[in-house]
Every structure is written in structure tokens, then in C-alpha cells.
Write an enzyme that holds these catalytic residues in place. Structure first.
Site, PDB file in Angstrom:
ATOM      1  N   GLY A 232       2.496   2.402   4.946  1.00 18.85           N
ATOM      2  CA  GLY A 232       2.991   1.053   5.227  1.00 18.85           C
ATOM      3  C   GLY A 232       2.451   0.076   4.207  1.00 18.85           C
ATOM      4  O   GLY A 232       2.137   0.444   3.072  1.00 18.85           O
ATOM      5  N   SER A 233       2.315  -1.170   4.640  1.00 22.68           N
ATOM      6  CA  SER A 233       1.908  -2.223   3.698  1.00 22.68           C
ATOM      7  C   SER A 233       0.409  -2.155   3.413  1.00 22.68           C
ATOM      8  O   SER A 233      -0.373  -1.591   4.189  1.00 22.68           O
ATOM      9  CB  SER A 233       2.238  -3.593   4.287  1.00 22.68           C
ATOM     10  OG  SER A 233       1.446  -3.794   5.449  1.00 22.68           O
ATOM     11  N   GLY A 237      -2.953  -1.318   5.745  1.00 23.21           N
ATOM     12  CA  GLY A 237      -4.012  -0.410   5.306  1.00 23.21           C
ATOM     13  C   GLY A 237      -5.390  -1.055   5.319  1.00 23.21           C
ATOM     14  O   GLY A 237      -6.394  -0.415   5.640  1.00 23.21           O
ATOM     15  N   GLU A 254      -1.136   5.558   2.422  1.00 27.08           N
ATOM     16  CA  GLU A 254      -0.020   5.444   1.469  1.00 27.08           C
ATOM     17  C   GLU A 254       0.508   4.030   1.620  1.00 27.08           C
ATOM     18  O   GLU A 254       1.326   3.757   2.495  1.00 27.08           O
ATOM     19  CB  GLU A 254       1.106   6.430   1.826  1.00 27.08           C
ATOM     20  CG  GLU A 254       0.734   7.886   1.787  1.00 27.08           C
ATOM     21  CD  GLU A 254       0.625   8.418   0.377  1.00 27.08           C
ATOM     22  OE1 GLU A 254       0.915   7.673  -0.591  1.00 27.08           O
ATOM     23  OE2 GLU A 254       0.240   9.587   0.234  1.00 27.08           O
TER      24      GLU A 254
END
Ligand code: UN1
Length: 500
Positions: A232-233, A237, A254
Site C-alpha cells: 500500500g502507501s 507502511g 511493498e
């Protein structure tokens, strides 16, 4: 064309059970509601984690090649349902049919990879410094793997994690994006079919949790979840990483990309243009690997930019289920607003913007189709350094190669990168330690559309995780170092004498 209900039925879901819930699943194609999905409570999330933990204890004793058999069966079922699952991806995420099916193909490919891997979970043997001793490494399952995935690859990212996690002996608990619950439920239904064919898979090996932030937090904070793999963004994270670290859990992140293509003076411009167009407007710019920056040598810039404008002008935008379109909708209005804000910022920062406006608003008043934008920038300004999840290509010119490399590396993200060149020195420099700082660096290929055989992931604010091929399986296992003494003595390492 099949109705959404037909597609759900073909995938083993009962549309009648997908009503009356609190989560409205909508299609970005026309904004219509596809289903009202029931959400899980936090208490149900904890029960699912407990079931998965129990399942992992039984599964870790099953020989890895036998675990591979379950994944093989799942891959077989995916092959049989590629068309329908691809359609559901199109309906729920707005991808064109070819890309929806391509995503399911990635699932099939990772299953095949994982089946082979199930006989290759190798450890090393290591020379011991002591006589009559042997050292080796053994790889063991972690237990429960939590997967948090995004709307843009609603099925493939889960499968990369799950296929590897399962052959490695783990159970998986999945929290899909709230924007794509149906594809997740369909994957779970297909997995259940595979488990039935397999026969004695423990219940709870794969769990899906539908819900919002509180469900994600349950996974993040549970000590029973050994690894949290989150896509995600960068903002997400930054929250997940430290929280999991706080309890000494493992994370695989990721996060955002800001992927650039450098086009050198010797590049094949036909190939470069095709690679850039697919990377920048494919999936309506909503891949984490989408091409967001073009760094082009001044000697070929006019020619290349002209080709891009031409290609953009002829790229059909519209209903992704209609096989002639190349650009589908943005996922929702928030995404459209973010794109407009970025384009306004680009203009303020000296950019010349073409495209970017909403189209097809009369036909689809509740959907968000846009003309992909090209923004010629005076340099790598602030807006260029941010990931905007939409089809915006920022174009910057350069004069010398060192400057191009500095620009390529001069953003906070580090996922994918590419160079188009026929100059061996430029290509090799780009791939060298002093070249691209990204997790993916390509020559004469664009930034998106990676094969599953390589490790997938990136550096810096992309989070550092690696999924999918190569030795990414090690993320789903723990390593034990074993020293075995088969002599009749007990020599100590480092030559230490202790009481002799
Ligand atoms: C993503 O956008 O989250 O390399 C994954 C690619 C695809 C995966 C993208 N294989 O573009």
C-alpha cells in the site's frame, strides 16, 4: 456479457449471501453497487487468527512437497477460472480485460513456481572450525502470515504471499482492500475448492477478513501473526512497520513507487515509446510500478514527446470490459481529486500539462475516467517527488548521463526503474552499484509488468521488502543454525580452553 451475479456464481459465491452487509462493493466502471458485503468484527478477526495458528501447527508437520500439492491444485483451479476471476478483477478494480486476466496469470505462475519450490527449500552446509563437527542451516515455517493488500492488484499480491507461505508451511490471514472485497471472497472460495480436492488440509489454513482499519490493526498487533506482509502507501507502511517492530514481529513492506525511465540519445525510440505508454497509462497509472517520470536526453526529447502525444491521443478510454479499450477508470473520486491536485501543483511549479481532464462524465456520472496526462516539467520539482496514483507522466530533459542518474535516484521512493539505450556503457552503469538505486532496474523494458520469477520490491520509502520469485521464500521461514558434534571430544570454538 455475463452479469456480475453470473460471474460470482461461476466463482463459487452465492450472490444472495452478499446482500445486507455494511460494506458496499462498487464497480469503478459505472459506480454501481455490486454487493453489500458482511464485515468481520475484531472478535471474529481474533478467532480467525487463532484458527490459522492451529492450522499452522498441523501444516508445519506436512512434508513440503505434499504442501506443494495443495498449491498445485489451487493453480489448476485458477487455470479453470481464469476468465471469470479476471472479469471480477475488471469489475471491481476497473482493469481492462487483458490486464484482469494477466493478473490471474500471475497467480497461476506463482503457484507453479511455489510447487517447484516445495522441493527446493534448501539450507546450507557450512565448514566447521572444529574437528568432527558439521554445521548446517535449517529453514522452518514462521506460523501465521498476515497479508494486507491494496485495490490495484486485488488478487495477485495475495497469491504471491500465499503460494510461498503455504509451501513454506505457514497459514495465511488476509485483509484485502475495502475497495475489493469480492475478488478476495472469490479467491477464498477457489482456495476452499482446492483444499477439498486435497483432502486433509487443516481448516483455517487460509482466512479472509473483510473490514477496515480495526481489522488491519488486529493483524498488526497480534503476537500470533509472525509476519505482516503489507502492500500500500508509504503512509500506511510508516504506521504498520513500527507497530509490528514494537512487538518484534516481522514485516515485509511493498509501498509507494515513483518509477522513472531514462531515454538516452542512442535509444530505439519506437520501443521506448511503447514501453513508456504501457507503463504510464496501463492500469490507468494505478500500478505501484507505473511509469511516473520520463528523463529524456535533450537530443531526442522533442521527437519522443511528440510520439507520446500521438500515442496518448489515440489510446481508447472507456469501459474496461469492452475489449477495445486501453484505459479504464480511476478507482474512485478521491483518486480523481488527488490527480487534479497534483496537476495543479505541476502547473504552479512551472509545468506544461496536457490531458488530465475528466472524460465520459455524461455516460458514467458516478465513475471517474480521465485522459492520461503528460506534464513537461522544468526540473524534478516537489510534486514530481510524490507518488500520485493516477496516469500522470512527468517529463524532464537532461544533457549528461550523470545528471540523468542523479535525477532517477533523487526521489524518496525506490521501486522500479528502466533505461532505454543502445550504449553498453550507459546500460551497465545504470545496473551497477553506482547506477539505479531501485529494487528493479531494467534495460530496454519499461518499469511495470515484472515477471513473477524475480524478487519483487524496492528500496528507500518503498519499504525494502521482496516478494514473489528468487529467494523471497526465505521471508516466510525462520532460519536455524545447527552445529552437530560427531566426535568424542567437546572442543570449544575460538580455541577457548575452559577448565581443562
Ligand atoms: C503492484 O502494482 O502492486 O510488475 C504490483 C508489475 C506487476 C505487479 C505490480 N507484475 O507491474
Amino acid at each position: 456479457m455475463d452479469t456480475p451475479q453470473d460471474i460470482l456464481r461461476a466463482l463459487g459465491l452465492n450472490p444472495d449471501s452478499l446482500t445486507g452487509g455494511t460494506l458496499s462493493a462498487r464497480s469503478p466502471i459505472d459506480g454501481a453497487e455490486l454487493a453489500q458485503v458482511h464485515e468481520h468484527t475484531v472478535a471474529q478477526a481474533h478467532s480467525a487468527i487463532t484458527r490459522a495458528r492451529q492450522a499452522s501447527l498441523a501444516w508445519r508437520d506436512v512434508p513440503a512437497p505434499r504442501r506443494g500439492e495443495l498449491v498445485r491444485l489451487f493453480g489448476e483451479i485458477l487455470r479453470q477460472h481464469k476468465r471469470e476471476l479476471g472479469r471480477l478483477v475488471s469489475l471491481e478494480a476497473g482493469k481492462i480485460v487483458a490486464e484482469g486476466e494477466g493478473e490471474v496469470q500471475e497467480m497461476i505462475d506463482i503457484c507453479d513456481f511455489a510447487v517447484g519450490l516445495s522441493r527446493q527449500l534448501y539450507g546450507l552446509t557450512i565448514a566447521s572450525e572444529r574437528p568432527g563437527h558439521r554445521m548446517m542451516e535449517t529453514w522452518h515455517p514462521l506460523g501465521v502470515v498476515g497479508v494486507i493488500s491494496a485495490f490495484n492488484f486485488p488478487v495477485a499480491v495475495w497469491s504471491w504471499n500465499t503460494a510461498l507461505a503455504l509451501v513454506c508451511g505457514n497459514a495465511v490471514v488476509w485483509k484485502p482492500s475495502e475497495k475489493t472485497p469480492l475478488t478476495a471472497l472469490a479467491c477464498q472460495a477457489l482456495f476452499t475448492q482446492a483444499a477439498q480436492r486435497f483432502g486433509d488440509a487443516p481448516a483455517g489454513l487460509s482466512e479472509v477478513l473483510i473490514g477496515g482499519r480495526d481489522i488491519g490493526e488486529a493483524l498488526v498487533d497480534s503476537h500470533a501473526v509472525a509476519l505482516v506482509s503489507a502492500t500500500g502507501s508509504t503512509r500506511m507502511g510508516r504506521q504498520v512497520g513500527p507497530r509490528v517492530a514494537q512487538r518484534f514481529g516481522r514485516v515485509l513492506l511493498e509501498l509507494g513507487g515513483n518509477n522513472a525511465i531514462i531515454v538516452g540519445p542512442t535509444a530505439d525510440l519506437d520501443m521506448a515509446a511503447r514501453g513508456i505508454v504501457f507503463g504510464a497509462i496501463g492500469t490507468a497509472g494505478q500500478r505501484c510500478t507505473s511509469t511516473r517520470r520520463l528523463i529524456v536526453h535533450e537530443s531526442v526529447a522533442d521527437d519522443l514527446v511528440q510520439r507520446l502525444h500521438k500515442a496518448y491521443a489515440s489510446a481508447p478510454i472507456g469501459n474496461p470490459l469492452d475489449g477495445t479499450k486501453l484505459v479504464g477508470p480511476l478507482i474512485d473520486r478521491t483518486s480523481f481529486d488527488a490527480m487534479q491536485a497534483a496537476l495543479n501543483a505541476a502547473r504552479e511549479q512551472g509545468g506544461k500539462v496536457t490531458g488530465g481532464e475528466r472524460v465520459l462524465a455524461d455516460e458514467y456520472p458516478n465513475a471517474w475516467y480521465v485522459r492520461p496526462a503528460i506534464a513537461e516539467m522544468p526540473g524534478q520539482t516537489d510534486v514530481v517527488c510524490h507518488e500520485t496514483f493516477a496516469p500522470i507522466l512527468y517529463v524532464m530533459r537532461y544533457t549528461d548521463f550523470a545528471q540523468a542518474l542523479a535525477m532517477q535516484n533523487g526521489v524518496p521512493q525506490g521501486l522500479s526503474s528502466a533505461i532505454f539505450t543502445n550504449d553498453l556503457r550507459e546500460a551497465e552503469t545504470f545496473l551497477s552499484a553506482a547506477g539505479s538505486d531501485c529494487g528493479i532496474a531494467n534495460v530496454n523494458i519499461g518499469t511495470s509488468g515484472a515477471e513473477i520469477g524475480g524478487a519483487f520490491g524496492g528500496e528507500k520509502e518503498t519499504g525494502g521488502g521482496r516478494e514473489s520469485g528468487s529467494d523471497a521464500w526465505r521471508n516466510y521461514m525462520r532460519r536455524a543454525t545447527n552445529t552437530i558434534n560427531y566426535s568424542r571430544h567437546l572442543p570449544l570454538a575460538q580455541g577457548i580452553k575452559f577448565g581443562e
